[in-house]
Enzyme design. Structure first.
Site, short mmCIF file in Angstrom:
data_model
loop_
_atom_site.label_atom_id
_atom_site.label_comp_id
_atom_site.label_asym_id
_atom_site.label_seq_id
_atom_site.Cartn_x
_atom_site.Cartn_y
_atom_site.Cartn_z
CD GLU A 330 -3.34 -2.75 -8.53
OE1 GLU A 330 -3.32 -1.53 -8.76
OE2 GLU A 330 -2.50 -3.32 -7.82
CG ASN A 381 -2.82 -9.68 -9.66
OD1 ASN A 381 -3.08 -10.54 -8.81
ND2 ASN A 381 -1.81 -8.83 -9.51
CG HIS A 418 -0.54 -5.99 -1.17
ND1 HIS A 418 0.78 -6.35 -1.16
CD2 HIS A 418 -0.86 -5.80 -2.46
CE1 HIS A 418 1.26 -6.38 -2.39
NE2 HIS A 418 0.27 -6.06 -3.21
CD GLU A 446 0.74 -7.63 -6.57
OE1 GLU A 446 0.75 -6.65 -5.81
OE2 GLU A 446 0.39 -7.56 -7.77
CG ASP A 448 2.95 -7.21 1.17
OD1 ASP A 448 1.71 -7.13 1.33
OD2 ASP A 448 3.57 -6.47 0.41
O1 9MR Z 1 6.23 -3.07 -5.25
C1 9MR Z 1 6.03 -2.16 -6.30
C2 9MR Z 1 6.72 -0.84 -5.99
O2 9MR Z 1 8.12 -1.01 -6.03
C3 9MR Z 1 6.29 0.22 -6.98
O3 9MR Z 1 6.82 1.46 -6.59
C4 9MR Z 1 4.78 0.28 -7.03
C5 9MR Z 1 4.31 1.32 -8.01
O4 9MR Z 1 2.95 1.23 -8.24
O5 9MR Z 1 4.28 -0.97 -7.42
C6 9MR Z 1 4.55 -1.95 -6.47
O6 9MR Z 1 3.94 -3.16 -6.81
C7 9MR Z 1 2.52 -3.13 -6.91
C8 9MR Z 1 2.10 -4.22 -7.87
O7 9MR Z 1 2.74 -4.04 -9.09
C9 9MR Z 1 0.61 -4.25 -8.05
N1 9MR Z 1 -0.08 -4.36 -6.81
C10 9MR Z 1 0.29 -3.42 -5.80
C11 9MR Z 1 1.80 -3.43 -5.59
C12 9MR Z 1 2.17 -2.47 -4.49
O8 9MR Z 1 1.89 -1.16 -4.85
#
Ligand code: 9MR
Length: 582
Positions: A330, A381, A418, A446, A448
């Site tokens: 990111e 990513n 997402h 990732e 969903d």
């Molecule tokens: O799914 C993850 C969640 O449990 C955490 O609280 C969150 C914190 O930033 O991160 C989520 O995963 C993220 C991923 O690492 C990067 N892309 C976005 C995802 C959703 O926030």
């Protein structure tokens, strides 16, 4: 003479519809110009000025289709069923068809209805659904509500005063919804292996009560039975692995790796450099340089060293165990309007990494990662860069091109995906296909897809169709390596409502079956030509071969030809041919 047994992947003839599908109307037995009656289902006599007729395919392809022009609300085309009754139709679970909307039909939200006699097979009174792209054929699927009418009149249409659309291949589908995860053929993984694609999920580990050391835990079992690659949802992130400077904690990640090893799964590493979930002793929020040197902050050299140490230590620890890493996560700003006037540019996120080191933190991160594990596949990513034409997608592509031009070892581009209902698979395809020419692989990292209302069955079907559409794109391109879903069960997802493949009790949702069916069909269609053949060793064939993976990356150099059949299962390119080792 040496003889080796290998399987060669050949192209196969296009597959016909599965046994679970029955065409009700493909309009081929009509004549062009035949008028089809339309009925207003609210008026006494059913009369309406809406019109339907049989026409040629608007895309110019051979075949006849139904063309409908609504002139008032509540009108449906009336077709006559052949030798099939409402009872038989009601035994199927879904009604599907191909829909084409002219480019002028830009409004997506039209109600769909169909029925037999006076009963509704599907009635979306209160729902407005995304009907897919315009100016192209899109598949639509709706849940069947069983009816008992004795009529042979079948009604179908979209409810709107002035809508124009084309329909073809109206069919009923019975879904194979058998699921016993102890039967490999009823899992995702069995079919994904045959397709040569990584089917993955993020494992939530301890925060969601998932104990990866317990193979009997239903979530763990669901994971290793269905997926051939896993990624840690949180425990390999910098805040978890280096909570205080120099003290590394790989316990949870190690457990996940062991679980993967026990079950022959690959591991994705997520992630090494990120503004969020950053080491808490670097920054309080990922942007401010407010923690180092007693609050005075780190300078460029210090932060580069910190980044290098973190990458080196983590990747060395997982060397040979984690196949690929999201090295930088990111790094792009959300505002990429810059590309509108500067089509080759991009805006970096003003994270602490960028602020203190400069844009080249990115270059350095990949170089450090490559040095730490030269065999690892290194990914960039990001989110919101999934569809071609979106500013951030263009910026992402510009950034990847810039990195490659600078000879930075970036091997993979991750699309987080997402998404929400109404996925635009066409624009996703247009986005990722251009990366093949850049020589990098791509993965959905990732994925969903949220619905609108929790527990809504129709939306679950639509969601399954969206998952399926993306998987079809992924399967179509050799440079797409992984299709990774962000979590296991809906209740533990970071998003809602209902974004994943399994309910809280690990029972599969329609999306699961849609993916399994797609993998199974694809494997059959494309691997129908896989035959076990015995190849005589030709004296003129070199005794050693170079083995490439499906993305063209060299995986074994000068392998003894006799050893080919001992390669790990997977798809390879050897002697310019695709070879499947099972
Ligand atoms: O799914 C993850 C969640 O449990 C955490 O609280 C969150 C914190 O930033 O991160 C989520 O995963 C993220 C991923 O690492 C990067 N892309 C976005 C995802 C959703 O926030």
């Amino acid at each position: 003479m040496n003889r080796i047994l290998i399987s060669i992947l050949c192209s196969a003839a296009a597959m016909t519809a599965t046994a679970d599908e029955k065409i009700l109307f493909d309009f081929e037995n009509y004549n062009i110009g035949d008028a089809i009656p339309m009925r207003d289902y609210f008026s006494e006599d059913g009369s309406t000025a809406s019109k339907a007729e049989i026409t040629a395919d608007p895309t110019g392809k051979a075949g006849k289709v139904l063309h409908v022009k609504n002139a008032s609300w509540n009108t449906l085309a009336e077709l006559t069923l052949g030798n099939i009754s409402a009872d038989e139709i009601s035994e199927y679970e879904m009604i599907a068809f191909d829909l084409y909307r002219p480019a002028t039909e830009t409004d997506h939200y039209r109600q769909f209805r169909c029925g037999i006699g006076d009963e509704y097979l599907h009635d979306v009174e209160n729902e407005f659904l995304h009907q897919g792209d315009v100016a192209k054929w899109v598949g639509r699927t709706y849940r069947i509500n069983p009816v008992s009418s004795t009529s042979d009149k079948f009604y179908i249409g979209f409810n709107s005063v002035d809508m124009e659309y084309y329909l073809d291949n109206i069919r009923i589908i019975s879904m194979d919804s058998d699921y016993d995860m102890n039967n490999p053929e009823e899992t995702l993984r069995y079919h994904a292996d045959k397709c040569g694609i990584g089917i993955g999920c993020a494992v939530p580990s301890s925060w969601a009560g998932v104990n990866v050391n317990n193979d009997n835990d239903i979530k763990v079992k669901t994971t290793y039975k269905n997926f051939n690659i896993v990624v840690a949802e949180n425990c390999m992130k910098p805040d978890a692995t280096q909570g205080s400077q120099g003290n590394f904690n790989f316990k949870e990640g190690d457990d996940l790796v062991k679980m993967a090893e026990r079950h022959g799964m690959e591991v994705r590493g997520h992630t090494l450099v990120w503004h969020s979930q950053i080491q808490p002793w670097i920054s309080s929020n990922g942007y401010k340089n407010d923690k180092g040197n007693n609050g005075k902050g780190y300078n460029r050299e210090e932060l580069l060293q910190i980044m290098k140490d973190h990458i080196t230590k983590t990747m060395t620890h997982y060397k040979g165990k984690v196949r690929e890493w999201d090295v930088v996560n990111e790094c792009l700003d959300d505002d990429q309007s810059i590309v509108r006037n500067n089509p080759t540019k991009y805006n970096m996120r003003k994270s602490v990494w960028y602020n203190v080191i400069g844009e080249d933190f990115l270059d350095s991160a990949f170089v450090y990662a490559h040095r730490a594990d030269p065999d690892a596949i290194l990914y960039i990513n990001d989110y919101g860069a999934d569809y071609k034409g979106d500013a951030k997608s263009e910026a992402y592509c510009n950034l990847v091109k810039r990195l490659l031009k600078s000879n930075i070892p970036v091997h993979g581009v991750g699309f987080q995906c997402h998404l929400g209902l109404g996925v635009d698979a066409g624009r996703f395809e247009n986005n990722i296909k251009r990366y093949a020419d850049l020589g990098v692989e791509c993965s959905l990292t990732e994925l969903d897809i949220t619905t609108w209302d929790a527990g809504n069955q129709d939306q679950h079907i639509r969601q399954g169709e969206d998952y399926k559409a993306l998987l079809n794109v992924a399967l179509k391109y050799d440079h797409v390596r992984n299709f990774v879903v962000w979590g296991i069960t809906d209740d533990k997802s970071w998003r809602s409502p209902d974004p994943l493949l399994f309910k809280s009790d690990c029972s599969p949702k329609y999306a699961f079956f849609a993916l399994r069916n797609t993998l199974e069909s694809w494997a059959k269609e494309h691997a129908a030509g896989i035959e076990d053949i015995t190849v005589d060793m030709q004296p003129e064939l070199a005794p050693y071969v170079d083995v490439y993976d499906i993305s063209g990356r060299l995986v074994r150099q000068q392998l003894d030809r006799d050893e080919i059949s001992n390669l790990d299962p997977g798809l390879y390119i050897i002697d310019h041919k695709k070879i499947l080792i099972r």
